[in-house]
Design a protein around this motif. Sequence first.
Motif, PDB file in Angstrom:
ATOM      1  N   LYS A 233     -13.814  -8.476   2.600  1.00 27.19           N
ATOM      2  CA  LYS A 233     -13.903  -7.018   2.568  1.00 27.19           C
ATOM      3  C   LYS A 233     -12.620  -6.415   2.001  1.00 27.19           C
ATOM      4  O   LYS A 233     -11.536  -6.995   2.137  1.00 27.19           O
ATOM      5  N   ILE A 234     -12.727  -5.258   1.377  1.00 26.80           N
ATOM      6  CA  ILE A 234     -11.543  -4.493   0.998  1.00 26.80           C
ATOM      7  C   ILE A 234     -11.144  -3.631   2.189  1.00 26.80           C
ATOM      8  O   ILE A 234     -11.916  -2.787   2.642  1.00 26.80           O
ATOM      9  N   VAL A 235      -9.948  -3.894   2.713  1.00 25.58           N
ATOM     10  CA  VAL A 235      -9.512  -3.183   3.925  1.00 25.58           C
ATOM     11  C   VAL A 235      -8.588  -2.014   3.606  1.00 25.58           C
ATOM     12  O   VAL A 235      -8.364  -1.138   4.443  1.00 25.58           O
ATOM     13  N   GLU A 236      -8.044  -2.008   2.387  1.00 30.63           N
ATOM     14  CA  GLU A 236      -7.198  -0.877   1.977  1.00 30.63           C
ATOM     15  C   GLU A 236      -7.162  -0.817   0.454  1.00 30.63           C
ATOM     16  O   GLU A 236      -7.125  -1.849  -0.226  1.00 30.63           O
ATOM     17  N   ALA A 237      -7.173   0.384  -0.080  1.00 32.07           N
ATOM     18  CA  ALA A 237      -7.134   0.572  -1.528  1.00 32.07           C
ATOM     19  C   ALA A 237      -6.418   1.875  -1.848  1.00 32.07           C
ATOM     20  O   ALA A 237      -6.445   2.826  -1.062  1.00 32.07           O
ATOM     21  N   GLY A 238      -5.750   1.889  -3.012  1.00 33.33           N
ATOM     22  CA  GLY A 238      -5.072   3.110  -3.424  1.00 33.33           C
ATOM     23  C   GLY A 238      -4.013   2.826  -4.459  1.00 33.33           C
ATOM     24  O   GLY A 238      -3.819   1.684  -4.885  1.00 33.33           O
ATOM     25  N   PRO A 239      -3.291   3.861  -4.896  1.00 31.46           N
ATOM     26  CA  PRO A 239      -2.188   3.665  -5.844  1.00 31.46           C
ATOM     27  C   PRO A 239      -1.150   2.702  -5.255  1.00 31.46           C
ATOM     28  O   PRO A 239      -0.847   2.770  -4.053  1.00 31.46           O
ATOM     29  N   ALA A 240      -0.607   1.848  -6.094  1.00 25.96           N
ATOM     30  CA  ALA A 240       0.324   0.826  -5.608  1.00 25.96           C
ATOM     31  C   ALA A 240       1.524   1.456  -4.903  1.00 25.96           C
ATOM     32  O   ALA A 240       1.950   0.985  -3.836  1.00 25.96           O
ATOM     33  N   ALA A 241       2.065   2.511  -5.472  1.00 24.33           N
ATOM     34  CA  ALA A 241       3.248   3.150  -4.874  1.00 24.33           C
ATOM     35  C   ALA A 241       2.954   3.631  -3.455  1.00 24.33           C
ATOM     36  O   ALA A 241       3.785   3.463  -2.544  1.00 24.33           O
ATOM     37  N   ARG A 242       1.761   4.204  -3.271  1.00 25.27           N
ATOM     38  CA  ARG A 242       1.410   4.713  -1.929  1.00 25.27           C
ATOM     39  C   ARG A 242       1.198   3.588  -0.948  1.00 25.27           C
ATOM     40  O   ARG A 242       1.669   3.640   0.202  1.00 25.27           O
ATOM     41  N   VAL A 243       0.485   2.535  -1.371  1.00 20.41           N
ATOM     42  CA  VAL A 243       0.194   1.414  -0.460  1.00 20.41           C
ATOM     43  C   VAL A 243       1.479   0.742   0.003  1.00 20.41           C
ATOM     44  O   VAL A 243       1.624   0.379   1.178  1.00 20.41           O
ATOM     45  N   PHE A 244       2.451   0.597  -0.904  1.00 19.64           N
ATOM     46  CA  PHE A 244       3.708  -0.032  -0.521  1.00 19.64           C
ATOM     47  C   PHE A 244       4.571   0.888   0.349  1.00 19.64           C
ATOM     48  O   PHE A 244       5.236   0.425   1.271  1.00 19.64           O
ATOM     49  N   ALA A 245       4.561   2.178   0.028  1.00 20.86           N
ATOM     50  CA  ALA A 245       5.398   3.116   0.774  1.00 20.86           C
ATOM     51  C   ALA A 245       4.823   3.423   2.147  1.00 20.86           C
ATOM     52  O   ALA A 245       5.569   3.602   3.122  1.00 20.86           O
ATOM     53  N   ASP A 246       3.486   3.468   2.240  1.00 20.49           N
ATOM     54  CA  ASP A 246       2.869   3.883   3.501  1.00 20.49           C
ATOM     55  C   ASP A 246       1.569   3.112   3.751  1.00 20.49           C
ATOM     56  O   ASP A 246       0.475   3.674   3.710  1.00 20.49           O
ATOM     57  N   PRO A 247       1.647   1.796   4.008  1.00 23.84           N
ATOM     58  CA  PRO A 247       0.432   1.013   4.256  1.00 23.84           C
ATOM     59  C   PRO A 247      -0.257   1.485   5.538  1.00 23.84           C
ATOM     60  O   PRO A 247       0.400   1.758   6.542  1.00 23.84           O
ATOM     61  N   GLN A 248      -1.598   1.531   5.486  1.00 25.00           N
ATOM     62  CA  GLN A 248      -2.351   2.058   6.619  1.00 25.00           C
ATOM     63  C   GLN A 248      -2.969   0.961   7.482  1.00 25.00           C
ATOM     64  O   GLN A 248      -3.003   1.068   8.702  1.00 25.00           O
ATOM     65  N   HIS A 249      -3.453  -0.105   6.849  1.00 29.07           N
ATOM     66  CA  HIS A 249      -4.180  -1.128   7.587  1.00 29.07           C
ATOM     67  C   HIS A 249      -3.216  -2.174   8.162  1.00 29.07           C
ATOM     68  O   HIS A 249      -2.247  -2.565   7.495  1.00 29.07           O
ATOM     69  N   PRO A 250      -3.468  -2.645   9.399  1.00 25.49           N
ATOM     70  CA  PRO A 250      -2.584  -3.654   9.993  1.00 25.49           C
ATOM     71  C   PRO A 250      -2.433  -4.916   9.140  1.00 25.49           C
ATOM     72  O   PRO A 250      -1.356  -5.518   9.106  1.00 25.49           O
ATOM     73  N   TYR A 251      -3.508  -5.296   8.428  1.00 20.52           N
ATOM     74  CA  TYR A 251      -3.436  -6.503   7.597  1.00 20.52           C
ATOM     75  C   TYR A 251      -2.486  -6.295   6.423  1.00 20.52           C
ATOM     76  O   TYR A 251      -1.706  -7.184   6.073  1.00 20.52           O
ATOM     77  N   THR A 252      -2.527  -5.108   5.805  1.00 23.98           N
ATOM     78  CA  THR A 252      -1.598  -4.806   4.707  1.00 23.98           C
ATOM     79  C   THR A 252      -0.165  -4.840   5.214  1.00 23.98           C
ATOM     80  O   THR A 252       0.734  -5.392   4.557  1.00 23.98           O
ATOM     81  N   LYS A 253       0.063  -4.261   6.372  1.00 22.62           N
ATOM     82  CA  LYS A 253       1.405  -4.270   6.962  1.00 22.62           C
ATOM     83  C   LYS A 253       1.867  -5.699   7.235  1.00 22.62           C
ATOM     84  O   LYS A 253       3.033  -6.039   7.006  1.00 22.62           O
TER      85      LYS A 253
END
Length: 535
Positions: A233-253
């Motif tokens: 499954k895709i658990v998080e998606a968005g602009p790279a800068a935003r995902v790195f600066a403010d990850p939302q999903h625990p797996y991304t973190k």
Amino acid sequence: MTAPLLDIRDLSVSFVQGGRETLAVDRVSLSVDKGKTLALVGESGSGKSVTALSVPRLLPSSAYHPSGVINFGGQDVLKMNEAALRGMRGARVTMVFQEPMTSLNPLQVIERQVAEILELHGMRSETARRDRVVELLEEVGIPNPRQRLGAYPHQLSGGQRQRVMIAMALANKPDLLIADEPTTALDVTVQAQILALLDRLRKTYGMAMLFITHDLGLVRRIADDVCVMQRGKIVEAGPAARVFADPQHPYTKALLAAEPSGAANPTPPNAPVVLETENLRVWFPIREGFFRRIVDYVKAVDGVSLQLRAGETIGVVGESGSGKTTLGLALLRLVSSQGPIVYMGSRIEAKSRNEMRPLRRDMQIVFQDPYGSLSPRMSVAEIVAEGLELHRPDLSRDARRATVAAALKETGLDPATMDRYPHEFSGGQRQRIAIARAIVLEPKLVILDEPTSALDMSVQAQIVDLLRDLQKRRDLAYVFISHDLKVVKALAAQLIVMRHGKVVEAGPATEIFADPKNEYTRALFAAAFRVEAEG
């Protein structure tokens, strides 16, 4: 708004084997705009490659799509007939894979392999094909391209082979390039060059790129947008800068925090010297002529000196071809060398095979590839116990199984799984099996040859923690060979930097990482740690 070049909606992929169905991709949706790069990120088994291979429909016959649409350039790929697919593959959609040696034909020269793509898609003139191949090789940075047309893959370096793969992918000026872990097997400096090349070519050709990786550090350098996958499954998606600066999903973190960390174990005071060598050389002769006379030497290891104490780790770093692995094999007396090798106070360089046999129990090695170093026909118990049968023949069968169980438990594996086979384990678990095989004999010295390079970032961190823990409890001496400087930084107390068989810098790891003196060392560090600076 302009429609995306690639638009995937609610895609599911299942595999059916032996009457059993496994859902590998679960209702994934993503899109890639023309001229942009989307990174598909996640650990092994997350479904990244299966999703990507669905785009040109290159999945095996055991796979099918229970749901979804793959809209590419206004057409649903899942409804295309074979003729339409052939026209799309290699022309409008191309792929660059992780390991070029498995993708290139070892029996064909480079010119033939690149030209074949052009011929398949309509370029009939042999002269035109040759000129286009030279142009492509020059464009991807192959030096003296016209002179390399007759080269075979094994005559090129790893970075050059990957450049050839990129040339093949770009031959027909595609609209979409799918790059599946294209830099995983490469050195940090070559990795940086390939990433820069891909980004430059994307802009030159105006193409879109779907970049698949487990390394979030690479995503920072190259991607406009990111999709993070976990268990299909895709658990998080968005602009790279935003995902790195403010990850939302625990797996991304968790992925962002997964890089190896910590510091090397301190060397115990008054620790005995386990291994030392001075001016060690491994020269391979180059023979020419009818009488095969020696005309020169490949100086794989040329005057290396080191001293390793119990409980200490020496990191050996450098690019492919620098002599790292040959040095490790020479220290174990697995290749011929010149110069003294002193193990536990005794010189061993002149010992015969029979004289070395009793020492083999104390000197072990863990290889890079946990897939290739474990026999698929042997159970885990048989793999780990193999050394015990040779070096501890006094043990009964029950005692051997108990010793194997203890080694598996110590490396974080469930002893109840010992009768399973390697294919039933993940990559990280297989590397733990390889480590268990090494420590079951209670060695004093372990050579670790790129033991984490084939693993996901989170698994790398786990293996580093395991190695540090085992070293602390068992007082193990490690020679840790790697091109991954982040891993070496977390493990090594001493550091040796090699180039062309020679040591260009050596000393305490903390001092060299803080203030490298040699220009080559600085270049290696710049390539490895640029991502941290950018992040």
